[in-house]
Design an enzyme around this catalytic site. Structure first.
Site, PDB file in Angstrom:
ATOM      1  N   GLU A 112     -17.066  91.384 -19.203  1.00  8.59           N
ATOM      2  CA  GLU A 112     -17.902  90.268 -19.632  1.00  8.59           C
ATOM      3  C   GLU A 112     -19.096  90.728 -20.463  1.00  8.59           C
ATOM      4  O   GLU A 112     -19.478  90.070 -21.433  1.00  8.59           O
ATOM      5  CB  GLU A 112     -18.390  89.499 -18.413  1.00  8.59           C
ATOM      6  N   ARG A 117     -26.241  86.028 -20.937  1.00  5.66           N
ATOM      7  CA  ARG A 117     -25.265  85.243 -20.196  1.00  5.66           C
ATOM      8  C   ARG A 117     -25.924  83.965 -19.709  1.00  5.66           C
ATOM      9  O   ARG A 117     -26.986  83.992 -19.078  1.00  5.66           O
ATOM     10  CB  ARG A 117     -24.744  86.030 -19.002  1.00  5.66           C
ATOM     11  N   ASN A 150     -28.221  89.583 -18.160  1.00  3.18           N
ATOM     12  CA  ASN A 150     -27.603  88.621 -17.239  1.00  3.18           C
ATOM     13  C   ASN A 150     -28.593  88.395 -16.113  1.00  3.18           C
ATOM     14  O   ASN A 150     -28.705  89.201 -15.196  1.00  3.18           O
ATOM     15  CB  ASN A 150     -26.274  89.172 -16.718  1.00  3.18           C
ATOM     16  N   HIS A 179     -16.855  81.213 -15.272  1.00  2.00           N
ATOM     17  CA  HIS A 179     -16.231  82.521 -15.533  1.00  2.00           C
ATOM     18  C   HIS A 179     -15.506  82.531 -16.878  1.00  2.00           C
ATOM     19  O   HIS A 179     -14.617  83.357 -17.103  1.00  2.00           O
ATOM     20  CB  HIS A 179     -15.219  82.895 -14.435  1.00  2.00           C
ATOM     21  N   ARG A 181     -18.932  81.188  -0.599  1.00  2.00           N
ATOM     22  CA  ARG A 181     -18.717  79.787  -0.964  1.00  2.00           C
ATOM     23  C   ARG A 181     -17.408  79.283  -0.369  1.00  2.00           C
ATOM     24  O   ARG A 181     -16.414  79.996  -0.347  1.00  2.00           O
ATOM     25  CB  ARG A 181     -18.693  79.610  -2.482  1.00  2.00           C
TER      26      ARG A 181
END
Length: 403
Positions: A385, A90, A12, A179, A240
C-alpha cells in the site's frame, strides 16, 4: 539504481500512531520506513527501519507534530530532506466525491474535512497528519490517496442498503468499501502473476489482517466488497465483529443498558478474534494456543474461516467467472494454516490445495498455492500500500504539471 535526488514521503496517520515511508521513484522498497506509536503517552516512541536495521527513540510524550519533526530531522541528517519532491497521504474515506487520488488544495482539504462524519475514527486523524505535514513541508505538493476510491466502480445494486432512500440521499448511508489501495495493487499484480487478460478476468481478493476485507474484482474494477458504510462490516477482524444482526445490538443495548458509544466500543474494540477467543486479536497467538487445546482460540479461528469462505463464495456471484482467489495482508500472506482451512471450505468451487506450495508462502513470497488439477486458482500476493501511495502521488504531480 536508486535515485535519492527525487523522493516521496508517504504518511499514514492514525489517532495515536503514524507510519512513514520514503520512496525513490518507481522503486517498490522504501529507502526508510518508520512507525511512531503511543503518541501523546509517556511511552511514545519512533521506530525507524533502514536496510534491515531498526533504531528506536523516545518521543517524550510527543504527538503527531513531534513525530514528524523527529523524522524530518533524521532525513535532514541524511541529506535527504531537500530531495523530497512530494508527500502522499493515506486517507480512509473519500465518500462519493473522490474516485481517484488527488493533489491537496485548501478547497480539497475542506471537502475532505466535511467527510469526517462518515469516518469519525479515521478521517480526522488523516487530516491532522496532512495539516501537520503541509505546515512542515509547505513548498512541495501533497496528495491524498483514498481507501474508498477503488470501490467507486461498484454498481448501485452492490452499494445500496435496503433502508429508506432518504438515508442515502440525506445522510450518505451506503456501502463504500475500504482497503481499496491494497485491493487495487493486488489486482494489478494478479494479472501479471497469473497471466490473465486485463479486460477479461474475475478475482476475489482477501485482504486479511487486524482489519480484513474481501473484494470481487471484474476486469480490474471493484464490483462488490465486504466492508460497508464503515470498516466494521463484513469479515471477522482482530477486534471488530464484522457482520452482526442489528437486532442483536438492540437486544444488547436494552439488556445491558449500553449507550451508542459503548456499543461502538464493544463492536470495534472488544469483538472479533479478541472477543471470540477471550485471549488475543493476533492470529499467530491464536494458532499456537489452539495447538495447546485452547477452546476459545479454536472457536475464533473457525468463525474467521467460516465467515471468510462464505464471503468469498458470495462475492464470486458478482463475477462472470472465478479465475482466482488471492490472499494478501498480514494473515493472508503468512498463515498457511488459515489459507489451507479456507481453501478446504471452497472445494465446492473446485479449488484444490498444493500443500507444499502453500507452506512456502510467507514473508513476502508470492505464488500459486493450488494444485495443477484445481478448477480455479488460489495465490498469495504481498500487498504494498505504501508504494501504491507513492506511485499515485507522483502520477498526481505529473498530471498537474502536464495540465
Amino acid at each position: 539504481m536508486i535515485d535519492i535526488r527525487s523522493l516521496v514521503l508517504v504518511v499514514n496517520c492514525g489517532s495515536s500512531s503514524v507510519k512513514f515511508g520514503v520512496f525513490s521513484g518507481t522503486n517498490r522498497e522504501p529507502l526508510l520506513s518508520a512507525l511512531a506509536e503511543n503518541l501523546g503517552q509517556p511511552e511514545s516512541r519512533l521506530v525507524v527501519k533502514e536496510k534491515g536495521e531498526k533504531t528506536e527513540m523516545s518521543l517524550d510524550s510527543g504527538s503527531h507534530d513531534v513525530a514528524l519533526q523527529k523524522l524530518l530531522g533524521i532525513l535532514e541528517q541524511k541529506g535527504w530532506l531537500s530531495s523530497i519532491v512530494a508527500v502522499g497521504h493515506r486517507t480512509v474515506h473519500g465518500g462519493e466525491r473522490f474516485s481517484a487520488s488527488t493533489l491537496i488544495t485548501d478547497e480539497i482539504l475542506r471537502e475532505m474535512d466535511a467527510l469526517s462524519n462518515l469516518a469519525p475514527l479515521h478521517n480526522p486523524a488523516n487530516i491532522l497528519g496532512i495539516r501537520t505535514a503541509m505546515a512542515a513541508l509547505p513548498n512541495v505538493p501533497h496528495a491524498a490517496v483514498f481507501d474508498t476510491a477503488f470501490h467507486t466502480t461498484m454498481p448501485q445494486a452492490a452499494f445500496t442498503y435496503a433502508v429508506p432512500q432518504d438515508c442515502y440521499r440525506n445522510l450518505g448511508v451506503r456501502r463504500y468499501g475500504f482497503h481499496g489501495t491494497s485491493h487495487r495493487f493486488v489486482a494489478a499484480e494478479a494479472i501479471e502473476l497469473l497471466g490473465l487478460d486485463p479486460n477479461d478476468h474475475g478475482l476475489v481478493i482477501a485482504h486479511l489482517g487486524n482489519g480484513a476485507s474481501a473484494t470481487a474484482v471484474l476486469n480490474g474494477k471493484s464490483v462488490d466488497t465486504s466492508m460497508g458504510f464503515t470498516p466494521l462490516e463484513g469479515l471477522v477482524m482482530g477486534t471488530r465483529s464484522g457482520d452482526i444482526d442489528p437486532g442483536a445490538l438492540f437486544h444488547i443495548a436494552r439488556e445491558d443498558g449500553l449507550t451508542i458509544d459503548e456499543l461502538d466500543t464493544l463492536l470495534n474494540r472488544k469483538s472479533g478474534l479478541l472477543g471470540l477467543s477471550g485471549l488475543s486479536n493476533d492470529c499467530r497467538t491464536l494458532e499456537n494456543a489452539e495447538k495447546e487445546g485452547h477452546e476459545g482460540a479454536k472457536l475464533a479461528l473457525d468463525v474467521f474461516v467460516h465467515r471468510l469462505a462464505r464471503y468469498i463464495g458470495g462475492l464470486a456471484t458478482s463475477l462472470n467467472r472465478l479465475d482466482a482467489v488471492i490472499f494478501t495482508g498480514g494473515i493472508g500472506e503468512n498463515s498457511a494454516t488459515m489459507r489451507q482451512r479456507t481453501i478446504d471450505r471452497l472445494s465446492v468451487f473446485g479449488l484444490k490445495l498444493d500443500a507444499d506450495a502453500n507452506g512456502q508462502m510467507f514473508g513476502g513470497r508470492c505464488g500459486v498455492i493450488t494444485a495443477k488439477d484445481s478448477k480455479a486458482t488460489a495465490a498469495v500476493i504481498a500487498t504494498n500500500e505504501e508504494w501504491m501511495i507513492s506511485h499515485d502521488t507522483l502520477e498526481a504531480v505529473a498530471a498537474s504539471t502536464a495540465a
